[in-house]
Design a protein around this motif. Structure first.
Motif, PDB file in Angstrom:
ATOM      1  N   LYS A   1       0.851  -1.184   0.000  1.00 29.00           N
ATOM      2  CA  LYS A   1       0.000   0.000   0.000  1.00 29.00           C
ATOM      3  C   LYS A   1       0.892   1.241   0.000  1.00 29.00           C
ATOM      4  N   ASP A   2       0.410   2.301  -0.603  1.00 32.48           N
ATOM      5  CA  ASP A   2       1.179   3.549  -0.666  1.00 32.48           C
ATOM      6  C   ASP A   2       1.303   4.153   0.736  1.00 32.48           C
ATOM      7  N   LEU A   3       2.516   4.453   1.154  1.00 34.81           N
ATOM      8  CA  LEU A   3       2.744   5.017   2.484  1.00 34.81           C
ATOM      9  C   LEU A   3       2.157   6.415   2.636  1.00 34.81           C
ATOM     10  N   ARG A   4       1.875   7.081   1.510  1.00 34.79           N
ATOM     11  CA  ARG A   4       1.288   8.423   1.587  1.00 34.79           C
ATOM     12  C   ARG A   4      -0.143   8.393   2.120  1.00 34.79           C
TER      13      ARG A   4
ATOM     14  N   LEU B   1      16.571   5.589  15.539  1.00 35.75           N
ATOM     15  CA  LEU B   1      16.913   5.689  14.115  1.00 35.75           C
ATOM     16  C   LEU B   1      15.650   5.630  13.252  1.00 35.75           C
ATOM     17  N   ILE B   2      14.764   4.702  13.584  1.00 40.39           N
ATOM     18  CA  ILE B   2      13.526   4.535  12.815  1.00 40.39           C
ATOM     19  C   ILE B   2      12.642   5.771  12.955  1.00 40.39           C
ATOM     20  N   ALA B   3      12.486   6.267  14.174  1.00 37.65           N
ATOM     21  CA  ALA B   3      11.660   7.460  14.411  1.00 37.65           C
ATOM     22  C   ALA B   3      12.222   8.666  13.664  1.00 37.65           C
ATOM     23  N   GLY B   4      13.525   8.831  13.690  1.00 33.15           N
ATOM     24  CA  GLY B   4      14.147   9.960  12.997  1.00 33.15           C
ATOM     25  C   GLY B   4      13.894   9.925  11.503  1.00 33.15           C
ATOM     26  N   ALA B   5      14.000   8.752  10.905  1.00 36.65           N
ATOM     27  CA  ALA B   5      13.777   8.627   9.461  1.00 36.65           C
ATOM     28  C   ALA B   5      12.329   8.941   9.094  1.00 36.65           C
ATOM     29  N   PHE B   6      11.386   8.445   9.873  1.00 35.01           N
ATOM     30  CA  PHE B   6       9.973   8.724   9.587  1.00 35.01           C
ATOM     31  C   PHE B   6       9.634  10.194   9.828  1.00 35.01           C
TER      32      PHE B   6
ATOM     33  N   LYS C   1      11.612  12.712   9.539  1.00 34.35           N
ATOM     34  CA  LYS C   1      12.231  13.454   8.436  1.00 34.35           C
ATOM     35  C   LYS C   1      11.343  13.455   7.193  1.00 34.35           C
ATOM     36  N   LYS C   2      10.560  12.395   7.026  1.00 29.86           N
ATOM     37  CA  LYS C   2       9.651  12.281   5.876  1.00 29.86           C
ATOM     38  C   LYS C   2       8.268  12.866   6.167  1.00 29.86           C
ATOM     39  N   GLY C   3       8.109  13.512   7.326  1.00 32.71           N
ATOM     40  CA  GLY C   3       6.864  14.205   7.638  1.00 32.71           C
ATOM     41  C   GLY C   3       5.842  13.425   8.439  1.00 32.71           C
ATOM     42  N   PHE C   4       6.185  12.201   8.859  1.00 35.76           N
ATOM     43  CA  PHE C   4       5.272  11.425   9.692  1.00 35.76           C
ATOM     44  C   PHE C   4       5.297  11.942  11.121  1.00 35.76           C
ATOM     45  N   ILE C   5       4.174  11.832  11.805  1.00 30.57           N
ATOM     46  CA  ILE C   5       4.083  12.213  13.216  1.00 30.57           C
ATOM     47  C   ILE C   5       4.269  10.941  14.037  1.00 30.57           C
ATOM     48  N   ILE C   6       5.216  10.968  14.965  1.00 30.66           N
ATOM     49  CA  ILE C   6       5.521   9.814  15.793  1.00 30.66           C
ATOM     50  C   ILE C   6       4.608   9.846  17.024  1.00 30.66           C
ATOM     51  N   LEU C   7       3.819   8.793  17.193  1.00 28.73           N
ATOM     52  CA  LEU C   7       2.881   8.711  18.314  1.00 28.73           C
ATOM     53  C   LEU C   7       3.477   7.897  19.465  1.00 28.73           C
ATOM     54  N   PRO C   8       3.199   8.300  20.725  1.00 30.13           N
ATOM     55  CA  PRO C   8       3.690   7.524  21.873  1.00 30.13           C
ATOM     56  C   PRO C   8       2.886   6.237  22.092  1.00 30.13           C
ATOM     57  N   SER C   9       1.682   6.183  21.526  1.00 28.37           N
ATOM     58  CA  SER C   9       0.827   4.997  21.589  1.00 28.37           C
ATOM     59  C   SER C   9      -0.149   5.077  20.419  1.00 28.37           C
ATOM     60  N   VAL C  10      -0.823   3.982  20.124  1.00 22.37           N
ATOM     61  CA  VAL C  10      -1.802   3.999  19.041  1.00 22.37           C
ATOM     62  C   VAL C  10      -3.039   4.722  19.550  1.00 22.37           C
ATOM     63  N   ASP C  11      -3.356   5.834  18.929  1.00 23.12           N
ATOM     64  CA  ASP C  11      -4.484   6.676  19.318  1.00 23.12           C
ATOM     65  C   ASP C  11      -5.687   6.330  18.440  1.00 23.12           C
ATOM     66  N   GLU C  12      -6.811   6.022  19.059  1.00 20.12           N
ATOM     67  CA  GLU C  12      -8.022   5.643  18.316  1.00 20.12           C
ATOM     68  C   GLU C  12      -8.441   6.705  17.297  1.00 20.12           C
ATOM     69  N   ARG C  13      -8.211   7.966  17.612  1.00 22.57           N
ATOM     70  CA  ARG C  13      -8.610   9.047  16.699  1.00 22.57           C
ATOM     71  C   ARG C  13      -7.849   9.001  15.371  1.00 22.57           C
TER      72      ARG C  13
ATOM     73  N   ARG D   1      19.811   1.450   5.557  1.00 26.47           N
ATOM     74  CA  ARG D   1      19.554   0.903   4.221  1.00 26.47           C
ATOM     75  C   ARG D   1      18.102   0.447   4.073  1.00 26.47           C
ATOM     76  N   ALA D   2      17.572  -0.181   5.098  1.00 23.81           N
ATOM     77  CA  ALA D   2      16.182  -0.659   5.057  1.00 23.81           C
ATOM     78  C   ALA D   2      15.218   0.514   4.935  1.00 23.81           C
ATOM     79  N   LEU D   3      15.451   1.553   5.719  1.00 28.74           N
ATOM     80  CA  LEU D   3      14.540   2.704   5.691  1.00 28.74           C
ATOM     81  C   LEU D   3      14.662   3.500   4.404  1.00 28.74           C
ATOM     82  N   GLU D   4      15.856   3.571   3.841  1.00 27.31           N
ATOM     83  CA  GLU D   4      16.009   4.239   2.550  1.00 27.31           C
ATOM     84  C   GLU D   4      15.175   3.540   1.489  1.00 27.31           C
ATOM     85  N   ALA D   5      15.143   2.225   1.518  1.00 25.80           N
ATOM     86  CA  ALA D   5      14.342   1.470   0.551  1.00 25.80           C
ATOM     87  C   ALA D   5      12.843   1.667   0.795  1.00 25.80           C
ATOM     88  N   LEU D   6      12.436   1.702   2.055  1.00 27.14           N
ATOM     89  CA  LEU D   6      11.010   1.865   2.382  1.00 27.14           C
ATOM     90  C   LEU D   6      10.504   3.275   2.089  1.00 27.14           C
ATOM     91  N   LEU D   7      11.301   4.262   2.404  1.00 28.21           N
ATOM     92  CA  LEU D   7      10.830   5.651   2.395  1.00 28.21           C
ATOM     93  C   LEU D   7      11.264   6.450   1.179  1.00 28.21           C
TER      94      LEU D   7
END
Length: 119
Positions: A3-6, A35-40, A42-54, A112-118
């Motif tokens: 699925k498209d990550l966008r 490392l994972i949080a920083g990469a996401f 950087k691509k504009g994702f918001i890092i959540l401390p827990s899964v928020d139902e909203r 390397r993994a995150l470069e391929a994903l993002l």
């Protein structure tokens, strides 16, 4: 990639244990989650401390695992992205990292993994 990550805006990354190594009285450390949080982020994702139902429909949950590479000087990591809403696998990637230290190997493999994903 299934699925498209966008289609997603948020990421939940569970805590991971840091990888530490002592070299000549110097301690090197890396926390895979950071490392994972920083990469996401950087691509504009918001890092959540827990899964928020909203935000569940637009949230990716990140799974992370380490394995041995094909040789002693390689470290393998696998990262999975799962929809928080449906539980479906959105994407998965496996990468190896080569380095002098264990910390180097983990950093390179994750990068390397995150470069391929993002890309």
């Amino acid at each position: 990639m299934n699925k498209d990550l966008r289609a997603f805006s948020y990421v939940y990354i569970p805590a991971t244990q840091p990888v530490q190594e002592t070299l000549e009285q110097k301690i090197e450390s890396v926390n895979p989650r950071d490392l994972i949080a920083g990469a996401f982020a950087k691509k504009g994702f918001i890092i959540l401390p827990s899964v928020d139902e909203r935000f569940r429909a637009k949230t990716l949950m990140v799974g992370y695992g380490q394995g041995r590479g094909r040789s002693v000087t390689l470290r393998e990591v696998t990262i999975q992205l799962v929809s928080a809403e449906t539980g479906e696998l959105v994407a998965t990637v496996t990468s190896e990292g080569l380095g002098v230290t264990e910390v180097d190997r983990i950093e390179y493999a994750i990068t390397r993994a995150l470069e391929a994903l993002l890309k």
